[in-house]
Design a protein around this motif. Structure first.
Motif, PDB file in Angstrom:
ATOM      1  N   GLU A 105       9.500 -31.416   7.699  1.00  0.00           N
ATOM      2  CA  GLU A 105      10.871 -31.836   8.015  1.00  0.00           C
ATOM      3  C   GLU A 105      10.885 -33.192   8.715  1.00  0.00           C
ATOM      4  OE1 GLU A 105      13.755 -30.431   7.040  1.00  0.00           O
ATOM      5  OE2 GLU A 105      12.393 -29.172   5.857  1.00  0.00           O
ATOM      6  N   SER A 106       9.909 -33.406   9.601  1.00  0.00           N
ATOM      7  CA  SER A 106       9.834 -34.678  10.326  1.00  0.00           C
ATOM      8  C   SER A 106       9.508 -35.822   9.382  1.00  0.00           C
ATOM      9  CB  SER A 106       8.784 -34.584  11.432  1.00  0.00           C
ATOM     10  OG  SER A 106       9.125 -33.574  12.359  1.00  0.00           O
TER      11      SER A 106
ATOM     12  N   LYS B 179      12.666 -36.886   7.654  1.00  0.00           N
ATOM     13  CA  LYS B 179      13.479 -37.736   8.533  1.00  0.00           C
ATOM     14  C   LYS B 179      12.917 -39.158   8.568  1.00  0.00           C
ATOM     15  CE  LYS B 179      14.907 -33.964  11.637  1.00  0.00           C
ATOM     16  NZ  LYS B 179      14.756 -33.415  13.013  1.00  0.00           N
TER      17      LYS B 179
ATOM     18  N   GLU C 145       9.379 -37.983  15.332  1.00  0.00           N
ATOM     19  CA  GLU C 145      10.442 -37.035  14.967  1.00  0.00           C
ATOM     20  C   GLU C 145      10.016 -35.606  15.289  1.00  0.00           C
ATOM     21  OE1 GLU C 145      13.384 -37.740  14.122  1.00  0.00           O
ATOM     22  OE2 GLU C 145      13.332 -39.805  13.403  1.00  0.00           O
TER      23      GLU C 145
END
Length: 402
Positions: A49-50, A53, A280
């Protein structure tokens, strides 16, 4: 005629740890060799997920203009260290340089400070890849023995009285390989010696957040009254994942521009995309819960190996102090004369891999050939139990051959 320079032909030696890891893999043995985290505790989904981003800014896939790394992550590190009491208030993200893991930091330190013939003081035993980093620049090594509280001051003073030391390299928490932790009292004494004898302290601290019992000690860099006395090395390899290759250095303000230029010359630019991914991740991660989970996992593995060694290996003379953190049990078998030979024997005969302890000493004369390093980080409890049984059988067989 070979055109290779002395760095390759004379100063670089094979890594015993790597050799044992290869041997273990070839023979499909249980490994107590690797000093690295276990893949089952990596925060994989959060990294994914990071990374998404981070990809929102496609410019991060290009060259990043600052060789010191992305500003946001450097500032996060400085604030994190201050909250933990590791860094003086006067330091900021400007004092932080991001590295390709802590080994990259060691190489930058070596290239910046070490000239051929310079004397580097190291702990005995110590992390062998640090010896490679300093050694390739032509360093000469002197060493100081450690006990459970860190370097022995009286022995250190003896060395300093004889040799002009430029750097002192130390792993301060759950030292690789011995597991010792340098107390704040020892740090204060060593800082006084650093001032008196004018040497720089290289504080390597990859295992701090893997403490399973007891309370944290402070840091040299925070205890030092002179901000030029200490250079700190940290890493996310042990608490996130080694494959992200993100470490950091905290350096005195006077040399930030020089170190920035050196970083530019040696690697031009690190991966800003990976650094942004780490940033992130850190912003979204509940660090306290994450570290608690890591500690719980590794403590169970340590305890399982300890119990199995107690039942299967200590009857054959093995002794050790159980570490309060980190990844390693530093064991001694007094009757063992050649730990390299035994390590190979254990893989071939019982399919269990350990690292010969003599690999962690800066010279053959001071090496203790009765020592072994056992890493429990990648062995679940049931595997650790079987590893202890195999190691006990290997010791029994080897003793009969001796």
């Amino acid at each position: 005629m070979s055109m290779l320079g002395k760095r390759v032909t004379e100063r670089i030696t094979p890594s015993a740890i790597t050799e044992m890891m290869i041997l273990v893999k070839e023979h499909n043995a249980i490994s107590l060799t690797a000093g690295e985290p276990s893949s089952d505790v990596y925060p994989v989904e959060m990294v994914r997920e990071s990374a998404k981003k981070a990809l929102a800014d496609p410019d991060l896939l290009g060259y990043y203009p600052l060789s010191t790394g992305i500003v946001e992550l450097r500032e996060w590190i400085a604030e994190w260290m201050k909250k933990d009491g590791l860094l003086p208030k006067g330091f900021s993200g400007k004092n932080v340089i991001l590295t390709n893991g802590s080994q990259d930091g060691l190489n930058l330190v070596s290239e910046a400070f070490v000239e051929p013939g310079d004397v580097v003081l190291v702990e005995n035993p110590t992390y062998p890849e640090a010896l490679l980093a300093f050694g390739k620049e032509g360093a000469k090594f002197v060493s100081v023995p450690v006990d459970k509280d860190g370097p022995i001051i009286e022995e250190m003073e003896k060395v300093l009285a004889k040799d002009k030391v430029k750097l002192f390299y130390t792993v301060v928490n759950f030292q690789n390989p011995s597991g010792c932790v340098t107390t704040d009292e020892r740090k204060e004494q060593i800082l006084e010696l650093a001032e008196r004898y004018s040497f720089l302290i290289i504080e390597d601290d990859p295992y701090r957040y893997l403490r399973y019992e007891g309370k944290h000690e402070g840091s040299y860099i925070n205890l030092a009254e002179d901000e030029d006395a200490v250079l700190y090395l940290g890493s996310f390899s042990k608490i996130i994942a080694p494959g992200i290759r993100c470490g950091f250095m905290v350096i005195p303000s006077k040399i930030t521009s020089h170190m920035s230029e050196l970083a530019l010359a040696t690697k031009l630019s690190l991966s800003a995309f990976l650094q942004r991914t780490v940033y992130e991740l850190l912003c979204s991660l509940d660090m306290e819960t994450h570290l608690s989970n890591l500690k719980s996992t590794y403590m169970m593995r340590r305890n399982a190996l300890d119990a199995s060694l107690g039942e299967n290996a200590t009857p054959y003379g093995m002794t050790y102090d159980l570490p309060q953190g980190g990844f390693f049990i530093w064991a001694r078998v007094p009757w063992m004369k050649d730990c390299y030979d035994f390590a190979k024997f254990a893989v071939l005969e019982e399919k269990v891999g350990v690292v010969p302890g003599a690999a962690f000493y800066p010279d053959a004369l001071s090496a203790d050939n009765s020592t072994l390093r056992l890493s429990f980080a990648k062995t679940p409890p049931e595997v650790a139990e079987e590893a202890g049984r195999r190691l006990g059988r290997a010791l029994a067989k080897y003793k009969n051959l001796s």
